[in-house]
Enzyme design. Structure first.
Site, PDB file in Angstrom:
ATOM      1  N   GLY A   5     131.074 -25.556  39.234  1.00 35.88           N
ATOM      2  CA  GLY A   5     130.226 -26.902  39.568  1.00 35.88           C
ATOM      3  C   GLY A   5     130.668 -27.814  40.694  1.00 35.88           C
ATOM      4  O   GLY A   5     131.238 -27.338  41.666  1.00 35.88           O
ATOM      5  N   SER A   6     130.609 -29.147  40.348  1.00 38.06           N
ATOM      6  CA  SER A   6     130.750 -29.887  41.604  1.00 38.06           C
ATOM      7  C   SER A   6     132.244 -30.159  41.848  1.00 38.06           C
ATOM      8  O   SER A   6     133.221 -29.991  40.845  1.00 38.06           O
ATOM      9  CB  SER A   6     130.129 -31.330  41.066  1.00 38.06           C
ATOM     10  OG  SER A   6     130.860 -31.862  40.098  1.00 38.06           O
TER      11      SER A   6
ATOM     12  N   GLY B 247     135.176 -30.629  38.883  1.00 36.25           N
ATOM     13  CA  GLY B 247     136.238 -29.590  38.926  1.00 36.25           C
ATOM     14  C   GLY B 247     137.811 -30.254  39.299  1.00 36.25           C
ATOM     15  O   GLY B 247     138.727 -29.907  38.693  1.00 36.25           O
TER      16      GLY B 247
ATOM     17  N   GLU C  71     135.508 -23.473  40.837  1.00 34.82           N
ATOM     18  CA  GLU C  71     134.557 -23.246  42.175  1.00 34.82           C
ATOM     19  C   GLU C  71     133.777 -24.270  42.286  1.00 34.82           C
ATOM     20  O   GLU C  71     133.062 -24.785  41.309  1.00 34.82           O
ATOM     21  CB  GLU C  71     133.955 -21.839  42.026  1.00 34.82           C
ATOM     22  CG  GLU C  71     133.439 -21.262  43.138  1.00 34.82           C
ATOM     23  CD  GLU C  71     131.935 -21.631  43.366  1.00 34.82           C
ATOM     24  OE1 GLU C  71     131.848 -22.699  43.689  1.00 34.82           O
ATOM     25  OE2 GLU C  71     130.993 -20.855  43.044  1.00 34.82           O
TER      26      GLU C  71
ATOM     27  N   CYS D 171     125.854 -22.300  45.680  1.00 33.28           N
ATOM     28  CA  CYS D 171     126.986 -22.642  46.032  1.00 33.28           C
ATOM     29  C   CYS D 171     127.148 -22.109  47.547  1.00 33.28           C
ATOM     30  O   CYS D 171     128.105 -22.469  48.256  1.00 33.28           O
ATOM     31  CB  CYS D 171     128.394 -22.662  45.155  1.00 33.28           C
ATOM     32  SG  CYS D 171     128.270 -20.807  44.627  1.00 33.28           S
TER      33      CYS D 171
END
Lengths: 495, 495
Positions: free
Chosen positions: B207-208, B212, B231, B268
């Site tokens: 995610g963001s 994270g 990630e 991503c």
């Protein structure tokens, strides 16, 4: 003569130079790096006598012990170089392209890239094997990282001389000087500045929980957090199972007495806790271990600070409830000297008191009597992370008490059967590590060639022309290594 | 219908149950675990139509995209199971005893032990492949860990249905229910309580950066710090080298236009920065890319929050100095809709402004014109850690600009040659990871069977009787796997 602490300007310059050298050094071949490690071993070997004498004067460790450690240090350098050259140190995967018209798949090949400059903090108790030219330095150099060692203030002259020999080897290999740098710093601010520096990309540390955890916290709070591999010691519990204990009482007592007092108990793998089930055999064992330890000669500890800490911790332990002293602390006129200390308590007292779970660095052990196997299992379940756990057992014992092995596997990095935890074999299969608080990263070892993996990260190349791939990934397999090609291990080339 | 957040008592119970199930599940064989993964894939496959329809309604992703992702999710489960069964997922070392009379060496054998219950936080943009039954769950279950998934609040119903199918598969395999548990929590306190719980031993997150990094910080402040594999996205720079650019201008523009707008730029791995050297070819490329993107249809984004964030970030970027808009943001009456946005700036403006380095999640890209190759090299050196870097180049270009490859290797987890970063092949050699801030742990991948290694740690057995060793370490090699025996790869038994 003493060495002044590195100034902020010197730390800045050292870190910058380490980065500049890294950009060059990371591109050396595995063969070149193995050559450097070998050259370092040769440079050290040529000055063995002086190095041992210097280390003896600084650490008060006996000559035989230091000679062993010195040989081990050279062996490590050679072994990690060998693992590097043969490719056995890593895992290299290739998935070739699939030219499927509907869903074509790219060619993907994975190897490693070194992390960058590594800050190494050596151990007081291993002036050679876990210090300046020790396992951290050897594995970081093997990985393609440059190294800055902060000398341990307990043996700065030994560290200085080893560093000079490493630098000589670097020059002989025609590599940039700053591949290996050496600074001094008795003050924690030197360590802090080094670990905070943006050019530093990883940390290797062997020592106390307090110091290791402090570095870990600093590293994690950076703008760019970096990995810290801190090996912070352990109490290394030993479990005596009934059949083994009654059958081999004296042998077990002898083995443990030797391990507890080896190098005045100054090993992170010293067995500090001994668990048994209350029985006539445990009483006999207790008597034998007490006798054996009583007749062990006093030994000098590494330095006055460590000898003082030993006294303090032993005094704290003896004043806990339900502790019976089997061999009390005996003071000595010599400030460095320590004699073995042994105490006994019950599992219930042990479980109720966190003080008794702590490592006491020095020739100390605590026997813990459990009412029955269920209580032994319960206390095992409460232990924190350890480098090692040891089972003294017959195969019959193992069969009958399988639940104990199940619990201990979750607690440690190495399970030992009928041996002692001291004496860590330097080999590929060794895992010297363990769950927190034994280390800050249980997924990596600090002994054996797998230690190299601490200082690299994976990288993959997608659809790259063969000539621009690193040799370990090229079709021809010029390094003749084992690779995972399309999910199968293979030493072949790709045609 | 919406799902209430898990209460503190529910989180406590869920974590406790995960630990209890772990103690049983970790002892299952590789074959059993592969069987479970396969059963999960079958359970999902049987309900594909409903699952796709549900995910479409919650994520607004098109059917074809979700079908692809669904197939990938099943493939991952099968592939990780296969890697597990064949032993190719790990490295297993054996050093046999050396009965040297002077310095005898112990028998040491190394395998892995799973870390414990894993908390998995799925991604909004991958309701299947990086969510409830996604890569983190598949690799944690393969590793022998139990799993607690916190449903992503952007697709809770899809998550709920997938979770029920996983639980059905667990029951069909006669395994403890709590191997897989599922909770809801729109509030960050649910995530925080879960990550703080002592029974949780690792975290998987996609995610963001903000979310994270928050989990990473919570995890390291625990009494027992635990690994977080977050990630957190990337800007995935693309470098256009001169010969390639002038030779294949249109092809390169086409490839990039497709990659930037794929799934409305919600990957991503979307290429967010495109670096070129000022030239007539770069101008032609810019015109072609602008034209191509202008004619790309508007697409729905995942949810209003993401569409809103896209607008906000694009507005922020356009107000930076020396930004020229090639395709300005065009508002739509539909709150989810986004059309591609393209801007251009100079390398000097880019280097002076950190705002321009940030990921903009959605169909946005920024072209950066460099005065010359030296400036391109300089700006490359200033990039933060990335999941991927892409080189559009001829072999001649690569030869001539080797210094660029040298810089980029230190910046990313995957180097792509003449391709696009979107489309991550699920294979052994894939590395989906990269230096911070792309991930919180650059040493591990979240795609490909090596992802399993995130959830185990090594353990070695010293002098253990063969019958008490796990099968992968036994003399007979009953699993017929490749092992490193006395420093050599071998599939043989030990006699």
């Amino acid at each position: 003569m003493s060495f002044p602490d590195a100034t902020p300007a010197e730390i800045e310059q050292t870190a910058q130079r380490a980065w500049e050298a890294f950009v060059v050094y990371r591109k050396t071949s595995w063969k070149q790096r193995a050559g450097l490690l070998s050259q370092i071993a040769e440079a050290l070997r040529a000055r063995e006598t002086e190095l041992i004498a210097l280390a003896m004067s600084e650490t008060h460790l006996p000559e035989a012990r230091l000679k062993n450690e010195f040989a081990r240090t050279l062996f490590q350098l050679q072994q990690y170089g060998h693992a590097l050259e043969t490719g056995i140190w890593g895992s290299f995967s290739i998935d070739t392209a699939v030219p499927d018209p509907v869903s074509p798949q790219a060619d993907v090949r994975k190897t490693y890239v070194p992390l960058g400059p590594v800050a190494v903090f050596g151990a007081s108790n291993f002036p050679f094997a876990f210090s300046t030219a020790g396992g951290d330095t050897a594995s970081a150099l093997a990985a393609g990282c440059t190294v800055i060692v902060k000398a341990h203030p307990a043996h700065p002259h030994t560290s200085e001389m080893v560093a000079a020999l490493i630098q000589q080897a670097v020059r002989q290999c025609n590599l940039p000087d700053a591949i290996f740098q050496h600074i001094h710093g008795a003050s924690p601010t030197v360590s802090e500045m080094l670990v905070k520096h943006p050019c530093i990309k990883a940390v290797g540390f062997t020592g106390s929980y307090a110091a290791g955890k402090a570095l870990f916290d600093i590293a994690r709070q950076r703008k760019e957090p970096i990995p810290v591999f801190a090996e912070m010691g352990s109490v290394n519990p030993v479990f005596l199972l009934p059949e083994k204990l009654s059958r081999d009482t004296a042998t077990v007592a002898d083995m443990l007495a030797g391990s507890i007092t080896l190098s005045a108990g100054q090993f992170c793998t010293k067995p500090g806790l001994i668990f048994g089930i209350q029985s006539e055999a445990l009483e006999r064992f207790t008597t034998l271990l007490t006798e054996k330890l009583k007749h062990t000669q006093a030994q000098d500890m590494l330095h006055e600070g460590i000898a003082h800490a030993f006294r303090e911790k032993v005094q704290l332990a003896r004043h806990q409830q339900q502790i019976r002293e089997l061999i009390p602390f005996s003071s000595s006129t010599h400030p460095l000297e320590a004699k073995p200390v042994l105490s006994i308590t019950s599992a219930s007292a042990f479980m109720a008191n966190a003080v008794l779970h702590e490592e006491i660095f020095g020739p100390y052990a605590l026997i813990i009597g459990c009412k029955n196997f269920e209580e032994m299992l319960e206390v095992a379940g409460q232990l924190e992370g350890q480098l090692t756990c040891t089972l003294m057992a017959t195969e019959q014992d193992l069969q009958k008490h399988a639940a104990l092995l199940d619990v201990l596997i979750l607690k440690c990095g190495r399970m030992i059967f009928n041996g002692v935890p001291t004496g860590v074999r330097v080999c590929m299969a060794m895992h010297h590590g363990g769950p927190f608080p034994a280390t800050t990263d249980s997924r990596f070892t600090s002994v054996g060639a797998d230690a190299i993996k601490r200082f690299v990260r994976p990288i993959c190349f997608q659809n790259f022309p063969d000539a621009f791939l690193p040799p370990e990934l090229q079709n021809e397999n010029p390094l003749l290594i084992g690779r995972i090609i399309n999910q199968r291990l293979s030493s072949s080339k790709i045609v």
